[in-house]
Design a protein around this motif. Structure first.
Motif, PDB file in Angstrom:
ATOM      1  N   ILE A  81      14.941 -42.644  34.554  1.00 22.30           N
ATOM      2  CA  ILE A  81      14.622 -43.207  33.155  1.00 22.30           C
ATOM      3  C   ILE A  81      14.805 -42.233  31.951  1.00 22.30           C
ATOM      4  O   ILE A  81      15.666 -42.610  31.169  1.00 22.30           O
ATOM      5  CB  ILE A  81      13.155 -43.676  32.860  1.00 22.30           C
ATOM      6  N   THR A  82      14.744 -40.911  32.274  1.00 25.26           N
ATOM      7  CA  THR A  82      14.876 -40.082  31.157  1.00 25.26           C
ATOM      8  C   THR A  82      16.522 -39.837  31.107  1.00 25.26           C
ATOM      9  O   THR A  82      17.139 -39.696  29.985  1.00 25.26           O
ATOM     10  CB  THR A  82      14.311 -38.570  31.586  1.00 25.26           C
ATOM     11  N   ALA A  83      17.314 -39.947  32.096  1.00 25.69           N
ATOM     12  CA  ALA A  83      18.543 -39.858  32.157  1.00 25.69           C
ATOM     13  C   ALA A  83      19.185 -40.974  31.367  1.00 25.69           C
ATOM     14  O   ALA A  83      20.249 -40.988  30.910  1.00 25.69           O
ATOM     15  CB  ALA A  83      19.223 -39.578  33.768  1.00 25.69           C
ATOM     16  N   LEU A  84      18.795 -42.076  31.688  1.00 24.71           N
ATOM     17  CA  LEU A  84      19.240 -43.472  31.017  1.00 24.71           C
ATOM     18  C   LEU A  84      19.184 -43.097  29.712  1.00 24.71           C
ATOM     19  O   LEU A  84      19.998 -43.648  28.986  1.00 24.71           O
ATOM     20  CB  LEU A  84      18.548 -44.425  31.658  1.00 24.71           C
ATOM     21  N   LYS A  85      17.820 -42.908  29.181  1.00 24.22           N
ATOM     22  CA  LYS A  85      17.655 -42.693  27.858  1.00 24.22           C
ATOM     23  C   LYS A  85      18.781 -41.553  27.054  1.00 24.22           C
ATOM     24  O   LYS A  85      19.127 -41.823  26.081  1.00 24.22           O
ATOM     25  CB  LYS A  85      16.132 -42.255  27.504  1.00 24.22           C
ATOM     26  N   TYR A  86      18.973 -40.657  27.665  1.00 23.63           N
ATOM     27  CA  TYR A  86      19.820 -39.672  27.365  1.00 23.63           C
ATOM     28  C   TYR A  86      21.114 -40.193  27.169  1.00 23.63           C
ATOM     29  O   TYR A  86      21.874 -39.945  26.128  1.00 23.63           O
ATOM     30  CB  TYR A  86      19.783 -38.346  28.302  1.00 23.63           C
TER      31      TYR A  86
END
Length: 374
Positions: A81-86
């Motif tokens: 999820i953090t990678a998608l936000k980035y």
């Protein structure tokens, strides 16, 4: 039976409905030949190749920025999820973010720094320096700082600070005979208050006081985002003892003097400091132990809006004649220690090329914004 083709050389190409264009023209009218594609010149082909290579490089830098992200913690789905936000945040400033990634990829020092602190790649996507800044402002000043650092810091110092993570500038002797060391470091891991940290440390190079700042190079300015002393239950006792060892000089006054030395070394005439309400940690729920506003006003700083205080162009220091005679010996020792510390920093920053040298008339035209842009 022999099969015929409409596309034999003696037949025109079929139209959309299998009917040639001539069927729609009056008798004797001429249907021009379809325009053939222009044969590209070598220059055009090379331009296309360069564009394709740039796009490929941008994608490679973007994919590389997803690797070795030890700052993304938690279970695999949280990291995902953090990678998608980035990625989503990167697309909001796609061109500017690509240029920042390319700047990092092209510099071995910045690549080493990125491996040590991968949060560098997305510092601008979170609270950073000034709470009033938009993400575009944050990325602009982030790029400007590293453009300045690479161009103006001595190569060895630049590498020590950002690739190694620590540069010792030398030591001064305190009143009790102990050594106090000056160090330059990058911001702390996941830092949000600036990109260069100047510290006063003990003999073991454990930080006692820190001041963190960022340099904007287009309209030269030094932006102070943090001035911090020791923390913990005995913080006051540590500050009191450190003040005594500095012959009565307040540690934060020494740190501000050193920042002025840095600015003067590069001809930076404009210094601004963050206010209490614009500090990036003010709205995070974490306590701030320093009253920045009171200290900047004590230094004759003027509030200019956008969360900034404009500091005077130079600090004023008392002369020996202004000090009572019974305190002059301590005053001389205090001033000697301050000048020695400033000399250590100036020597570390010494370089043959002048940096921002602007006349007073040019400097007077530099206006600071009300809403964050410098």
């Amino acid at each position: 039976m022999e099969r015929t083709s409409l596309n034999k050389p003696n037949h025109p190409p079929a139209g959309v409905l299998g009917i040639g264009l001539e069927a729609f023209l009056p008798p004797g009218a001429y249907a021009p030949e379809p325009r053939r594609a222009r044969i590209s010149l070598p220059v055009d082909r090379s331009r296309v190749a360069v564009n394709d290579a740039a796009q490929a490089g941008a994608l490679a830098n973007m994919f590389d920025s997803l690797r070795h992200r030890q700052d993304w913690t938690g279970p695999w789905y949280k990291r995902g999820i953090t990678a998608l936000k980035y990625v989503a945040r990167s697309l909001c400033l796609a061109a500017q973010h690509e240029r920042f990634l390319a700047l990092i990829a092209a510099d071995p020092v910045m690549r080493a720094y990125r491996r040590r602190d991968p949060r560098l790649l997305e510092r601008h996507m979170h609270r950073y320096v000034n709470a009033h800044w938009h993400r575009r402002d944050r990325l602009t000043y982030l790029q400007q700082h590293y453009r300045f650092a690479k161009a103006h810091l001595p190569a060895g110092l630049y590498e020590l600070v950002y690739a190694t993570g620590h540069a010792s500038l030398g030591s001064v002797t305190a009143k009790d005979g102990s050594l106090l060391t000056l160090c330059l470091r990058p911001p702390i891991y996941k830092g949000c208050e600036g990109e260069l940290c100047l510290q006063l440390c003990d003999a073991n190079e454990e930080p006692l006081y820190s001041i963190v700042f960022t340099v904007a190079d287009e309209q030269p300015a030094l932006m102070i985002g943090c001035l911090q002393g020791p923390s913990g239950e005995n913080a006051r006792d540590v500050v009191r003892e450190l003040t005594r060892n500095l012959h009565g000089m307040r540690p934060k006054q020494l740190m501000l003097s050193l920042v002025y030395t840095f600015a003067q070394q590069y001809g930076i005439q404009r210094l601004v400091a963050i206010s209490n309400d614009a500090h990036p940690l003010r709205r995070s729920g974490r306590p701030l132990f320093s009253d920045y506003d009171a200290f900047w006003e004590e230094q004759r700083g003027e509030r200019i809006g956008g969360g900034w205080y404009a500091l005077p162009g130079s600090l004023t220091h008392k002369s020996e004649a202004e000090v009572p005679s019974n305190h002059r010996a301590a005053f001389r020792r205090r001033e000697a220690l301050r000048r020695e510390a400033e000399g250590l920093l100036a020597d570390a920053l010494a370089q043959p090329l002048p940096a921002f040298r602007k006349t007073d008339q040019e400097a007077s035209r530099i206006a600071f914004p009300v809403y964050g842009r410098l």
